[in-house]
Design a protein around this motif. Structure first.
Motif, PDB file in Angstrom:
ATOM      1  N   ARG A   2       0.819  -1.211   0.000  1.00 52.71           N
ATOM      2  CA  ARG A   2       0.000   0.000   0.000  1.00 52.71           C
ATOM      3  C   ARG A   2       0.856   1.265   0.000  1.00 52.71           C
ATOM      4  O   ARG A   2       0.507   2.288   0.596  1.00 52.71           O
ATOM      5  N   ARG A   3       1.985   1.169  -0.661  1.00 50.03           N
ATOM      6  CA  ARG A   3       2.885   2.306  -0.885  1.00 50.03           C
ATOM      7  C   ARG A   3       3.801   1.933  -2.045  1.00 50.03           C
ATOM      8  O   ARG A   3       3.863   0.775  -2.451  1.00 50.03           O
ATOM      9  N   SER A   4       4.507   2.902  -2.557  1.00 48.31           N
ATOM     10  CA  SER A   4       5.454   2.624  -3.642  1.00 48.31           C
ATOM     11  C   SER A   4       6.638   1.838  -3.099  1.00 48.31           C
ATOM     12  O   SER A   4       7.213   2.211  -2.064  1.00 48.31           O
ATOM     13  N   PRO A   5       7.011   0.762  -3.758  1.00 46.51           N
ATOM     14  CA  PRO A   5       8.141  -0.030  -3.264  1.00 46.51           C
ATOM     15  C   PRO A   5       9.474   0.652  -3.575  1.00 46.51           C
ATOM     16  O   PRO A   5       9.579   1.439  -4.516  1.00 46.51           O
ATOM     17  N   THR A   6      10.469   0.346  -2.779  1.00 44.33           N
ATOM     18  CA  THR A   6      11.816   0.850  -3.024  1.00 44.33           C
ATOM     19  C   THR A   6      12.493  -0.019  -4.074  1.00 44.33           C
ATOM     20  O   THR A   6      12.010  -1.108  -4.403  1.00 44.33           O
ATOM     21  N   VAL A   7      13.605   0.458  -4.586  1.00 45.29           N
ATOM     22  CA  VAL A   7      14.365  -0.318  -5.564  1.00 45.29           C
ATOM     23  C   VAL A   7      14.836  -1.626  -4.940  1.00 45.29           C
ATOM     24  O   VAL A   7      14.785  -2.689  -5.568  1.00 45.29           O
ATOM     25  N   ALA A   8      15.246  -1.573  -3.682  1.00 45.41           N
ATOM     26  CA  ALA A   8      15.712  -2.782  -2.995  1.00 45.41           C
ATOM     27  C   ALA A   8      14.589  -3.808  -2.873  1.00 45.41           C
ATOM     28  O   ALA A   8      14.807  -5.017  -3.056  1.00 45.41           O
ATOM     29  N   GLU A   9      13.380  -3.350  -2.587  1.00 41.43           N
ATOM     30  CA  GLU A   9      12.247  -4.278  -2.468  1.00 41.43           C
ATOM     31  C   GLU A   9      11.894  -4.912  -3.811  1.00 41.43           C
ATOM     32  O   GLU A   9      11.610  -6.106  -3.883  1.00 41.43           O
ATOM     33  N   VAL A  10      11.934  -4.116  -4.869  1.00 43.77           N
ATOM     34  CA  VAL A  10      11.663  -4.668  -6.201  1.00 43.77           C
ATOM     35  C   VAL A  10      12.748  -5.658  -6.595  1.00 43.77           C
ATOM     36  O   VAL A  10      12.464  -6.736  -7.128  1.00 43.77           O
ATOM     37  N   ALA A  11      14.012  -5.331  -6.290  1.00 44.08           N
ATOM     38  CA  ALA A  11      15.118  -6.230  -6.622  1.00 44.08           C
ATOM     39  C   ALA A  11      14.989  -7.548  -5.864  1.00 44.08           C
ATOM     40  O   ALA A  11      15.209  -8.625  -6.435  1.00 44.08           O
ATOM     41  N   THR A  12      14.616  -7.499  -4.605  1.00 39.41           N
ATOM     42  CA  THR A  12      14.426  -8.716  -3.813  1.00 39.41           C
ATOM     43  C   THR A  12      13.262  -9.533  -4.362  1.00 39.41           C
ATOM     44  O   THR A  12      13.357 -10.757  -4.484  1.00 39.41           O
ATOM     45  N   HIS A  13      12.191  -8.857  -4.727  1.00 35.75           N
ATOM     46  CA  HIS A  13      11.010  -9.535  -5.271  1.00 35.75           C
ATOM     47  C   HIS A  13      11.332 -10.256  -6.583  1.00 35.75           C
ATOM     48  O   HIS A  13      10.866 -11.370  -6.819  1.00 35.75           O
ATOM     49  N   LEU A  14      12.159  -9.623  -7.425  1.00 34.40           N
ATOM     50  CA  LEU A  14      12.509 -10.207  -8.721  1.00 34.40           C
ATOM     51  C   LEU A  14      13.766 -11.066  -8.656  1.00 34.40           C
ATOM     52  O   LEU A  14      14.148 -11.661  -9.660  1.00 34.40           O
ATOM     53  N   ASP A  15      14.420 -11.092  -7.498  1.00 33.14           N
ATOM     54  CA  ASP A  15      15.653 -11.852  -7.311  1.00 33.14           C
ATOM     55  C   ASP A  15      16.723 -11.420  -8.314  1.00 33.14           C
ATOM     56  O   ASP A  15      17.258 -12.220  -9.087  1.00 33.14           O
ATOM     57  N   MET A  16      16.999 -10.117  -8.314  1.00 32.97           N
ATOM     58  CA  MET A  16      18.039  -9.569  -9.179  1.00 32.97           C
ATOM     59  C   MET A  16      18.730  -8.419  -8.465  1.00 32.97           C
ATOM     60  O   MET A  16      18.299  -7.982  -7.409  1.00 32.97           O
ATOM     61  N   ALA A  17      19.812  -7.933  -9.060  1.00 29.20           N
ATOM     62  CA  ALA A  17      20.584  -6.841  -8.475  1.00 29.20           C
ATOM     63  C   ALA A  17      19.826  -5.512  -8.623  1.00 29.20           C
ATOM     64  O   ALA A  17      19.031  -5.340  -9.547  1.00 29.20           O
ATOM     65  N   GLN A  18      20.109  -4.596  -7.709  1.00 32.25           N
ATOM     66  CA  GLN A  18      19.432  -3.307  -7.717  1.00 32.25           C
ATOM     67  C   GLN A  18      19.739  -2.507  -8.988  1.00 32.25           C
ATOM     68  O   GLN A  18      18.870  -1.811  -9.510  1.00 32.25           O
ATOM     69  N   HIS A  19      20.980  -2.597  -9.490  1.00 32.27           N
ATOM     70  CA  HIS A  19      21.317  -1.833 -10.687  1.00 32.27           C
ATOM     71  C   HIS A  19      20.526  -2.318 -11.906  1.00 32.27           C
ATOM     72  O   HIS A  19      20.229  -1.547 -12.808  1.00 32.27           O
ATOM     73  N   GLN A  20      20.137  -3.595 -11.930  1.00 31.60           N
ATOM     74  CA  GLN A  20      19.308  -4.091 -13.024  1.00 31.60           C
ATOM     75  C   GLN A  20      17.898  -3.517 -12.939  1.00 31.60           C
ATOM     76  O   GLN A  20      17.283  -3.201 -13.957  1.00 31.60           O
ATOM     77  N   VAL A  21      17.385  -3.357 -11.723  1.00 32.19           N
ATOM     78  CA  VAL A  21      16.068  -2.746 -11.540  1.00 32.19           C
ATOM     79  C   VAL A  21      16.112  -1.293 -12.000  1.00 32.19           C
ATOM     80  O   VAL A  21      15.206  -0.817 -12.703  1.00 32.19           O
ATOM     81  N   VAL A  22      17.159  -0.576 -11.637  1.00 32.32           N
ATOM     82  CA  VAL A  22      17.300   0.822 -12.052  1.00 32.32           C
ATOM     83  C   VAL A  22      17.376   0.906 -13.575  1.00 32.32           C
ATOM     84  O   VAL A  22      16.759   1.777 -14.199  1.00 32.32           O
ATOM     85  N   THR A  23      18.104   0.004 -14.216  1.00 31.85           N
ATOM     86  CA  THR A  23      18.185  -0.019 -15.677  1.00 31.85           C
ATOM     87  C   THR A  23      16.821  -0.261 -16.290  1.00 31.85           C
ATOM     88  O   THR A  23      16.444   0.369 -17.281  1.00 31.85           O
ATOM     89  N   GLY A  24      16.038  -1.162 -15.706  1.00 32.12           N
ATOM     90  CA  GLY A  24      14.688  -1.412 -16.187  1.00 32.12           C
ATOM     91  C   GLY A  24      13.788  -0.207 -16.027  1.00 32.12           C
ATOM     92  O   GLY A  24      12.945   0.076 -16.884  1.00 32.12           O
ATOM     93  N   LEU A  25      13.955   0.527 -14.935  1.00 35.84           N
ATOM     94  CA  LEU A  25      13.177   1.746 -14.723  1.00 35.84           C
ATOM     95  C   LEU A  25      13.569   2.831 -15.729  1.00 35.84           C
ATOM     96  O   LEU A  25      12.709   3.513 -16.286  1.00 35.84           O
ATOM     97  N   GLU A  26      14.868   2.989 -15.966  1.00 37.40           N
ATOM     98  CA  GLU A  26      15.352   4.002 -16.896  1.00 37.40           C
ATOM     99  C   GLU A  26      14.866   3.747 -18.318  1.00 37.40           C
ATOM    100  O   GLU A  26      14.667   4.680 -19.083  1.00 37.40           O
TER     101      GLU A  26
END
Length: 151
Positions: A113-137
């Motif tokens: 019930r809030r926007s997730p952090t990059v770390a939470e998305v990375a943990t959920h997808l089981d990947m590194a945080q920089h990959q999540v940032v690349t996907g967002l960009e």
């Protein structure tokens, strides 16, 4: 997009015309570099488009800049789109990564019930945080109206 070595005198036009149009090419390509693409590749694509337009239209026309700017912007958008489609991160195509990040954000938003952090998305997808940032960009619109990454 065709690659042209702007320092090669055989690539058409005189070396002075390449350097004369380089500031315009740099200014227009800066709008697209933060959203995917190396700076020099974007400048090369812009200069190539300007030189092609100069050969076709002639730079002596008073409305040359007004005619060439939309052409360059279209070419840079096309170049960026081709780079994003062809790029992969961690074995996943960039568009698939972007879709996975967006889906994970939606799922986590419903749970937390809030926007997730990059770390939470990375943990959920089981990947590194920089990959999540690349996907967002990859989903950010180019230019000054787009989102700016946080430091």
């Amino acid at each position: 997009m065709r690659r042209t070595d702007i320092t090669d005198p055989r690539s058409g036009g005189d070396p002075g015309s390449r350097e004369r149009w380089r500031p315009l090419a740099q200014q227009l390509s800066e709008r697209f570099t933060a959203a995917g693409g190396s700076d020099e590749e974007m400048v090369q694509a812009a200069v190539t488009t300007i030189l092609d337009a100069e050969r076709r239209l002639g730079a002596h026309r008073p409305d040359f800049c007004q005619r060439v700017v939309p052409l360059v912007i279209r070419a840079l958008r096309r170049h960026r789109r081709e780079r994003i489609r062809g790029r992969s991160v961690g074995g996943r195509p960039l568009t698939a990564l972007q879709l996975a990040v967006v889906a994970a954000e939606g799922e986590l938003f419903r749970c937390l019930r809030r926007s997730p952090t990059v770390a939470e998305v990375a943990t959920h997808l089981d990947m590194a945080q920089h990959q999540v940032v690349t996907g967002l960009e990859a989903g950010w619109p180019p230019g000054p109206g787009g989102f700016e990454p946080r430091p």
